[in-house]
Design a protein around this motif. Structure first.
Motif, short mmCIF file in Angstrom:
data_model
loop_
_atom_site.label_atom_id
_atom_site.label_comp_id
_atom_site.label_asym_id
_atom_site.label_seq_id
_atom_site.Cartn_x
_atom_site.Cartn_y
_atom_site.Cartn_z
N GLU A 114 0.83 -1.21 0.00
CA GLU A 114 0.00 0.00 0.00
C GLU A 114 0.86 1.26 0.00
N LYS A 115 1.96 1.23 0.75
CA LYS A 115 2.87 2.38 0.78
C LYS A 115 3.48 2.60 -0.60
N LYS A 116 3.81 1.53 -1.29
CA LYS A 116 4.36 1.63 -2.64
C LYS A 116 3.36 2.30 -3.58
N LYS A 117 2.09 1.92 -3.47
CA LYS A 117 1.06 2.54 -4.31
C LYS A 117 0.92 4.02 -4.02
N ARG A 118 0.99 4.41 -2.74
CA ARG A 118 0.90 5.83 -2.39
C ARG A 118 2.08 6.61 -2.96
N VAL A 119 3.27 6.04 -2.89
CA VAL A 119 4.45 6.71 -3.42
C VAL A 119 4.33 6.87 -4.92
N GLU A 120 3.87 5.83 -5.60
CA GLU A 120 3.72 5.91 -7.05
C GLU A 120 2.65 6.92 -7.45
#
Length: 135
Positions: A114-120
């Motif tokens: 989920e953190k990766k999606k927010r960063v992207e």
């Protein structure tokens, strides 16, 4: 976790992996660490420092089942007892690989995904640059 060693090698070659106790401490203090990886045979002092980083900065930790010697060989270095990943995508992939082997890391894998999606999503689109005329 031997798939994880291959991922660590890729991460190291990409410049997104920091190795060594002092370098990891500096990276965590700077707020750049996304995931800490600890060798299975790491000493008590290193384990205390990693636990401190986990509690004070909230950086997640994965305890590997390989030795520091094996981690070092995967990176083409001398033995490495602790390292950290500074990229959200690599951290999410490492957590996924750890969750495939050990179910205790499943929640961590979901959190980092989920953190990766927010960063992207924050990266967004680049603004078009104005081209200079002439010269």
């Amino acid at each position: 976790m031997h798939d994880m060693l291959g991922l660590l090698g890729l991460c190291f070659r990409a410049g997104r992996l920091v190795c060594g106790d002092d370098a990891v401490a500096d990276t965590v203090s700077a707020g750049e660490a996304r995931l800490l990886l600890l060798a299975g045979d790491a000493g008590a002092g290193i384990c205390r420092r990693v636990a401190y980083h986990q509690q004070s900065r909230g950086v997640p930790v994965i305890r590997m089942d390989c030795s520091a010697e094996e981690m070092g060989q995967a990176l083409g270095r001398r033995p490495v007892a602790v390292c950290c990943i500074t990229d959200a995508g690599f951290a999410a992939a490492a957590a996924q690989k750890a969750a495939a082997v050990d179910e205790t890391y499943a929640a961590l894998a979901q959190q980092l995904g989920e953190k990766k999606k927010r960063v992207e999503s924050r990266r967004g689109h680049k603004k078009p640059r104005k081209k200079s005329a002439g010269t």
